[in-house]
Design an enzyme around this catalytic site. Structure first.
Site, PDB file in Angstrom:
ATOM      1  N   THR A 166       0.836  -1.074  -0.052  1.00 22.18           N
ATOM      2  CA  THR A 166      -0.120   0.027  -0.149  1.00 22.18           C
ATOM      3  C   THR A 166       0.802   1.345   0.061  1.00 22.18           C
ATOM      4  O   THR A 166       1.938   1.241   0.611  1.00 22.18           O
ATOM      5  CB  THR A 166      -0.875  -0.022   1.428  1.00 22.18           C
ATOM      6  OG1 THR A 166      -1.573   1.348   1.412  1.00 22.18           O
ATOM      7  CG2 THR A 166       0.058  -0.073   2.575  1.00 22.18           C
ATOM      8  N   TYR A 195      -1.847   0.548   9.953  1.00 21.08           N
ATOM      9  CA  TYR A 195      -2.195  -0.102   8.446  1.00 21.08           C
ATOM     10  C   TYR A 195      -0.686  -0.095   7.750  1.00 21.08           C
ATOM     11  O   TYR A 195      -0.366  -1.189   7.425  1.00 21.08           O
ATOM     12  CB  TYR A 195      -3.320   0.334   7.786  1.00 21.08           C
ATOM     13  CG  TYR A 195      -3.444   0.065   6.607  1.00 21.08           C
ATOM     14  CD1 TYR A 195      -3.809  -1.401   6.165  1.00 21.08           C
ATOM     15  CD2 TYR A 195      -3.442   0.769   5.612  1.00 21.08           C
ATOM     16  CE1 TYR A 195      -3.803  -1.936   4.870  1.00 21.08           C
ATOM     17  CE2 TYR A 195      -3.455   0.402   4.283  1.00 21.08           C
ATOM     18  CZ  TYR A 195      -3.833  -0.736   4.063  1.00 21.08           C
ATOM     19  OH  TYR A 195      -3.888  -1.385   2.517  1.00 21.08           O
TER      20      TYR A 195
END
Ligand code: UDP
Length: 335
Positions: free
Chosen positions: A123, A147
């Site tokens: 990501t 995250y």
């Protein structure tokens, strides 16, 4: 399909989820033999439109190893993960377990089973608030939420493993903001509690949510709202097929950004959602959401150059249109 030129068998963890299901379908259509491994915690059995599904958890090492040994894939694609920035701030351990510890389980299982190629769903959140935009793959990794940190750790596992074992190679794809749906509306995002901007906006247009909140209008961007590089899920699926061919050709482990190289603000997205749906809806400007960087735009030359990736849907309107077709279909199917 010759095994010497490209992998014929691909195991897909998280193949019943939003991005994974689009890739499973693309693999099936390209002639790959595909098997999904998913615990259906957020995914859905009916989203698996090619190959079989093994109902399993990444914490279940025995099942993982047995599945790998029986299916004997040429490559594994690892999508299964938790993906919400806000939730990762309030529940970080869930993210380290699901994204880092489970990835470690998978890597150990790959070694036991002798699987040598992995494509990893990383990501743009690994960059945090980039010092320069667009952000390139060699920029410092400074995630500002659990995250991003949980995915960064897995990238580190991968880098160290390939150093230690030349028989193991991987491609890490750093996704920017994935959105849109299958242009034929066979698949799309279908979460019980969607948090992503485009899905929230379209469901608000449908009256499923009473209003859309804008999380922060005081960012150092042109209109004060966060800017993101939205990439169509079908183009992202194609990037995975390109990465498979890259690994099958014997190329070295590599990391690629997946985005278009330009961004849109939250306000731009809302204006486009209103234009595409032809519907007005209530928008409420509110405070910042924790963990959000101001602006993320991909430097995307490397993936075009080294994977030969050629996106077809670099168009915010097209992203919204395909997502809107899908949302209408979902709403019509649900009571
Ligand atoms: N956002 C928003 N309202 C929402 C959902 C998201 O203003 O209901 C903002 C969010 O703060 C971020 C951008 O939209 O600046 C994209 O968020 P999303 O959750 O879609 O993806 P992320 O960038 O977190 O992966």
């Amino acid at each position: 399909m010759s095994k010497t030129t490209q992998p014929a068998r691909v195991l897909v963890t998280g193949g019943a989820g939003y991005i994974g299901s689009h890739v499973v379908l693309a693999l099936g259509e390209a002639g790959y033999d595909v098997l999904t491994y998913d615990n259906l915690s957020t995914g859905s059995r009916k989203a698996v439109l090619a190959g079989d599904l093994v109902l399993g958890d990444l914490a279940d090492r025995e099942l993982l190893i047995r599945t790998l040994e029986e299916f004997n894939p040429d490559a594994v694609m690892h999508f299964a993960a938790s993906i919400e920035v806000g939730e990762s701030v309030s529940n970080p351990l869930k993210y380290y377990r699901n994204n880092s510890v489970n990835a470690l389980n998978l890597l150990e299982a790959l070694r036991t089973a002798g699987t040598g190629q992995l494509i990893f769903s990383s990501t743009a959140a690994v960059y945090g608030n980039p010092e320069q935009l667009p952000v390139f793959e060699n920029a410092p990794l400074q995630p500002i939420n659990p995250y991003g940190a949980s995915k960064m750790m897995t990238e580190r596992f991968l880098a160290d493993l390939t150093q230690a074992d030349a028989a193991f190679r991987y491609v890490s794809l750093r996704y920017f903001n994935v959105a849109g749906a299958d242009p034929a509306s066979r698949l799309g995002q279908d979460y019980a509690n969607p948090t992503h901007l485009i899905t929230r906006a379209l469901k608000t247009a449908l009256g499923i949510f009473p209003k859309l909140q804008v999380f922060g209008t005081d960012y150092p961007t042109l209109d004060g709202t966060c800017v993101r590089d939205y990439i169509h899920v079908a183009d992202l699926a194609q990037a995975h097929l390109d990465a498979l061919r890259y690994l099958a050709a014997g190329r070295p482990s590599a990391i690629f950004n997946c985005g278009y190289g330009h961004g849109f603000s939250v306000k731009d997205v809302i204006a486009m959602a209103k234009a595409v749906t032809g519907l007005d809806f209530t928008v409420e400007e509110t405070g910042r959401r924790e963990g959000d960087p101001a602006e993320l735009i991909a430097g995307c030359e490397k993936i075009r150059r080294e994977l030969g990736w050629q996106p077809c849907y670099d168009d915010l309107e097209m992203i919204l249109r395909t997502a809107w077709d899908w949302e209408k279909k979902l709403a019509a199917a649900k009571p």
